[in-house]
Design an enzyme around this catalytic site. Structure first.
Site, PDB file in Angstrom:
ATOM      1  CB  CYS A 161      -1.083   0.134   1.355  1.00  0.00           C
ATOM      2  SG  CYS A 161      -1.775  -1.528   1.535  1.00  0.00           S
ATOM      3  CG  HIS A 300      -2.712   3.212   5.393  1.00  0.00           C
ATOM      4  ND1 HIS A 300      -2.841   3.422   3.922  1.00  0.00           N
ATOM      5  CD2 HIS A 300      -3.041   2.047   5.703  1.00  0.00           C
ATOM      6  CE1 HIS A 300      -2.800   2.044   3.534  1.00  0.00           C
ATOM      7  NE2 HIS A 300      -2.968   1.299   4.664  1.00  0.00           N
TER       8      HIS A 300
END
Length: 411
Positions: A161, A300
């Protein structure tokens, strides 16, 4: 060694909340969601996903299309926007002083599914000759480099990610250290295939579609969160030394003033607060800025149970959680999790937050999980809210954490 300032001179994006920078900026002002139902046969149940409801085949010739998975199409078109926005579409005159840094995890996911079907169902004994070029993880970077004549480093990063965030950070570092004058940096991902969706379904971390409102299936930091929602898209920016940008009279959207990267060294699938804290503090040190300098933080937060709690704790450890600390929101709530491209999209949104004086929507304060207490942006965007300095944070499977700090002003 004296560092060179790094300016952001071009932006390009294809995302569930907009197919160019102006559309994404407008979506941030209203909080519009791009999450919708997405079928993925042969998987029976459809998924909630951040969907780009458009085909881009017409943008490419009959000779090009066989070599291009949807992922590479998105990468090419978003990078083309960024280059045109910066006013530098052919980089050949810059020789090895121009580079390209790309983040991606799944390569050509649709092309892999197609070949798997042909092999296992149709019993074909060999793939089509162009399949190898369509499934490569670095295919997006290669295609952009070819089209824009980038003759310096062309590097693909695959750090889960954090992939495109690392790509942007390393591009900025190469410019700051004097190795490059200019770079295209970002990432792309097209994971809305049965192969990838089924893999994430197997992690037991995917959210089931919200029955009352599909668009609000993804609920980062919420006590009602049910899991992550995948999305597709691409985001790129042109980074340039401030001296090079000034010399050619380029517009500057802001400056990359801090980059932090740190590994958890903990677990392949479970984050660690210590690694996240090290990453955030490294970025602040690189920016030579105290925590109080950060006015907005794009988190995030993927809306998973454990991940959001750990990240909220790491943010509190560095920035605090009072009304005087940085405002926080996770824009995955409207565009989903773009895996390798998510860092780039969220940094682009953070740059737009500075340029548009808007804080992207978060969640109703009454909906916050008590364990995720922060200075959350409310359920509506905060408009006419000037932001000078902001941070975008990403954390990946395997433990790679990346933080990027951008500012209106040079370092």
């Amino acid at each position: 060694m004296k560092k060179t300032g790094v300016a952001i001179t071009g932006l390009g994006v294809l995302s569930p909340i907009g197919l160019d920078v102006a559309e994404v900026a407008a979506a941030l002002q209203t909080g519009r969601s791009g999450i919708a139902m997405h079928p993925a046969p042969p998987i029976i149940k459809p998924f909630a996903a951040g969907v780009i409801d458009a085909s881009f085949d017409a943008e490419f010739s009959n000779l090009e299309r066989p070599f291009l998975d949807r992922c590479q199409q998105l990468a090419i078109l978003a990078a083309r926007q960024a280059a045109a926005n910066a006013g530098v579409e052919d980089f050949s005159d810059l020789g090895e002083r121009a580079g390209l840094y790309y983040g991606n995890v799944n390569g050509g996911a649709a092309a892999v599914v197609d070949w798997s079907h042909r092999l296992l169902v149709e019993l074909k004994q060999a793939a089509r000759p162009f399949t190898a070029m369509a499934i490569m993880g670095n295919a997006g970077a290669a295609q952009i480099g070819i089209r824009h004549k980038i003759l310096g480093p062309v590097i693909t990063n695959a750090s889960a990610c954090g992939s495109s965030g690392v790509a942007i950070g390393e591009a900025a570092r190469a410019i700051a250290d004097g190795y490059l004058d200019i770079a295209i940096a970002g990432g792309a991902e097209a994971p809305l295939t049965p192969g990838v969706l089924g893999v994430f379904q197997g992690t037991r971390a995917m959210a089931s579609p919200d029955e009352s409102d599909i668009a609000h299936t993804c609920k980062p930091f919420s006590r009602h969160r049910k899991g992550l929602v995948l999305g597709e898209g691409a985001a790129f920016m042109v980074l340039e030394s401030e001296a090079h940008a000034r010399a050619r009279g380029a517009r500057m959207y802001g400056h990359v003033v801090g980059y932090g990267i740190a590994n958890d060294a903990h677990h392949i699938g479970m984050p660690s607060p210590e690694g996240q804290i090290r990453c955030l503090r490294t970025a602040l040190a690189d920016a030579d800025a105290p925590p109080s300098a950060i006015q907005y933080l794009n988190a995030h937060a993927t809306a998973t149970n454990g991940g959001d709690v750990i990240e909220a704790g790491a943010i509190r450890a560095v920035f605090g959680d009072s009304s005087q600390s940085a405002y926080v929101s996770s824009t995955k709530s409207v565009h989903g999790h773009l895996i390798g491209a998510t860092s780039a999209l969220e940094l682009l949104i953070t740059v737009l937050a500075i340029n548009e004086s808007v804080l992207p929507a978060g969640l109703d304060p009454d909906d916050v999980d008590d364990r995720c207490h922060l200075n959350h942006v409310g359920a509506q965007p905060m408009q006419d809210h000037p932001v000078d300095t902001a941070l975008s944070f990403s954390c990946g499977f395997g433990g790679t954490n990346v933080a990027l700090i951008v500012s209106r002003h040079p370092k």
